[in-house]
Design a protein around this motif. Sequence first.
Motif, mmCIF file in Angstrom:
data_model
loop_
_atom_site.group_PDB
_atom_site.id
_atom_site.type_symbol
_atom_site.label_atom_id
_atom_site.label_comp_id
_atom_site.label_asym_id
_atom_site.label_seq_id
_atom_site.Cartn_x
_atom_site.Cartn_y
_atom_site.Cartn_z
ATOM 1 N N GLY A 126 0.819 -1.204 0.000
ATOM 2 C CA GLY A 126 0.000 0.000 0.000
ATOM 3 C C GLY A 126 0.850 1.250 0.000
ATOM 4 O O GLY A 126 1.850 1.333 0.720
ATOM 5 N N HIS A 127 0.454 2.236 -0.798
ATOM 6 C CA HIS A 127 1.202 3.489 -0.921
ATOM 7 C C HIS A 127 0.366 4.651 -0.404
ATOM 8 O O HIS A 127 -0.799 4.786 -0.764
ATOM 9 N N SER A 128 0.957 5.459 0.467
ATOM 10 C CA SER A 128 0.338 6.684 0.958
ATOM 11 C C SER A 128 -0.969 6.354 1.698
ATOM 12 O O SER A 128 -0.949 5.586 2.660
ATOM 13 N N ALA A 129 -2.103 6.893 1.247
ATOM 14 C CA ALA A 129 -3.369 6.513 1.875
ATOM 15 C C ALA A 129 -3.641 5.025 1.694
ATOM 16 O O ALA A 129 -4.291 4.392 2.543
ATOM 17 N N GLY A 130 -3.150 4.453 0.601
ATOM 18 C CA GLY A 130 -3.253 3.004 0.432
ATOM 19 C C GLY A 130 -2.413 2.252 1.433
ATOM 20 O O GLY A 130 -2.727 1.113 1.797
ATOM 21 N N GLY A 131 -1.328 2.878 1.918
ATOM 22 C CA GLY A 131 -0.562 2.284 3.012
ATOM 23 C C GLY A 131 -1.375 2.227 4.278
ATOM 24 O O GLY A 131 -1.342 1.225 5.013
ATOM 25 N N HIS A 132 -2.125 3.300 4.552
ATOM 26 C CA HIS A 132 -3.040 3.268 5.697
ATOM 27 C C HIS A 132 -4.039 2.127 5.549
ATOM 28 O O HIS A 132 -4.275 1.354 6.494
ATOM 29 N N LEU A 133 -4.636 2.008 4.365
ATOM 30 C CA LEU A 133 -5.658 0.985 4.158
ATOM 31 C C LEU A 133 -5.070 -0.420 4.247
ATOM 32 O O LEU A 133 -5.724 -1.341 4.757
ATOM 33 N N ALA A 134 -3.847 -0.601 3.771
ATOM 34 C CA ALA A 134 -3.210 -1.909 3.877
ATOM 35 C C ALA A 134 -2.941 -2.272 5.329
ATOM 36 O O ALA A 134 -3.188 -3.414 5.761
ATOM 37 N N LEU A 135 -2.433 -1.322 6.107
ATOM 38 C CA LEU A 135 -2.196 -1.576 7.526
ATOM 39 C C LEU A 135 -3.504 -1.852 8.261
ATOM 40 O O LEU A 135 -3.577 -2.719 9.135
ATOM 41 N N TYR A 136 -4.537 -1.107 7.922
ATOM 42 C CA TYR A 136 -5.858 -1.320 8.524
ATOM 43 C C TYR A 136 -6.384 -2.715 8.194
ATOM 44 O O TYR A 136 -6.840 -3.449 9.076
ATOM 45 N N ARG A 184 -14.510 6.884 15.371
ATOM 46 C CA ARG A 184 -14.081 6.543 14.014
ATOM 47 C C ARG A 184 -12.557 6.524 13.916
ATOM 48 O O ARG A 184 -11.992 5.651 13.246
ATOM 49 N N TYR A 185 -11.916 7.460 14.566
ATOM 50 C CA TYR A 185 -10.451 7.452 14.585
ATOM 51 C C TYR A 185 -9.938 6.197 15.298
ATOM 52 O O TYR A 185 -8.977 5.567 14.856
ATOM 53 N N ALA A 186 -10.585 5.847 16.398
ATOM 54 C CA ALA A 186 -10.161 4.651 17.131
ATOM 55 C C ALA A 186 -10.325 3.389 16.287
ATOM 56 O O ALA A 186 -9.505 2.463 16.352
ATOM 57 N N ALA A 187 -11.374 3.362 15.458
ATOM 58 C CA ALA A 187 -11.628 2.173 14.645
ATOM 59 C C ALA A 187 -10.743 2.111 13.408
ATOM 60 O O ALA A 187 -10.352 1.025 12.969
ATOM 61 N N ALA A 188 -10.407 3.277 12.835
ATOM 62 C CA ALA A 188 -9.738 3.300 11.537
ATOM 63 C C ALA A 188 -8.233 3.479 11.613
ATOM 64 O O ALA A 188 -7.535 3.212 10.632
ATOM 65 N N ASP A 189 -7.719 3.921 12.741
ATOM 66 C CA ASP A 189 -6.304 4.254 12.823
ATOM 67 C C ASP A 189 -5.459 3.000 12.987
ATOM 68 O O ASP A 189 -5.706 2.204 13.897
ATOM 69 N N PRO A 190 -4.458 2.799 12.151
ATOM 70 C CA PRO A 190 -3.622 1.590 12.280
ATOM 71 C C PRO A 190 -2.737 1.584 13.518
ATOM 72 O O PRO A 190 -2.145 0.556 13.834
ATOM 73 N N ARG A 191 -2.647 2.706 14.244
ATOM 74 C CA ARG A 191 -1.834 2.731 15.451
ATOM 75 C C ARG A 191 -2.513 2.027 16.616
ATOM 76 O O ARG A 191 -1.860 1.722 17.614
#
Length: 265
Positions: A126-136, A184-191
Motif C-alpha cells: 500500500g502506498h500513501s493513503a493506500g498504506g493506511h488501508l493496507a495496515l488497517y 471513528r479514529y479509534a476504529a480506523a487508525d492503524p496505530r
Amino acid sequence: MPSDPRAVLTRPTPVPDVTVAYGEHPDQIADLRRPAGYGPPRPLVVVVHGGFWRAEYDRRHTDPLAAALAAIGYPVAQLEYRRTGQRGGGWPGTLTDVLAGVSALPRLADAALPGRVAPVGQVLVGHSAGGHLALYAAAHAPGAVGAVLALAPVADLAEAHRLDLDGGAVVALLGGGPAEVPERYAAADPRVPVPLRPRTVVIHGTLDQQVPVGISRDYVTAGRAAGEDIRLIELPECEHFGLIDPESAAWAQVTGALLSLHKDH
C-alpha cells in the motif's frame, strides 16, 4: 529517477490480464496481472493505491508498479474501492470495501490465475493513503494477510488531521476531526494495538512532502515497543512518488523488501 516524480502516475503501461469483482459497485473490483515466466506459485501481491482516499485518484496510477511486480514473477491484484467524493465512499465504505476485497481476492485470483498463486497469506503493498488501508486491513483480516509492505503510509490519522494533509483529506474520509468522531479514529487508525499483526516493512523517503517521514518513524517505534515484527527503511534521497516508480533509484529497495517478506514461503 525521472525529472518529474509525478510522471509515473500517467506512464503508459500494458493493460491488466483480467478484472474481477468482489462486490456489486463498479469500484468493488480488482485488476489481475499474470506473473511472467513459469516459476513456482508465489504469494498474491495486492496493491492498494493511494491518493488520500479521494475519488479523483484510482488504481490506474499504480499500473507501472503492478506491471513491474508481475514482470519479476508475482501474481498481482490492483484493488479498487469506493473513495471520498463518491456515493458510499468515506466512512465506512472505503474501509469496508478494502476489507471485503482483501478477504475475497485470494479465491478470485486463484480461480483466474490457476497454478500461479501460492496458498499462503497475501502480501499487501500500500502506498500513501493506500498504506493506511493496507495496515488497517492487515489488522482486521489477519488470517488473510501474510505480510504488509507500506510505502510512505498515512499511519497516524490523528496526526495527519493535525497536519491537514492534502487539505482536509482525513476529515473527508472520517466525517470530522478526532474531537468530533473519536470512535471513528479509534476504529480506523492503524496505530490502535491489535493482536497478531502480520510482519510489516515500512519504506519512507526523507524528502517526502506529501506524508512526513516522522509519521512512519513514530508508527514503527510504537509497533516495535509492542513486540510487533516491523521495521523501517528510510531512503534519504527519495520523495513520495519514487516508491511506486520502477524507474526510480528506490525500486531495488522496494523489491528487496517484498522478497524479504515471503522468504519463508
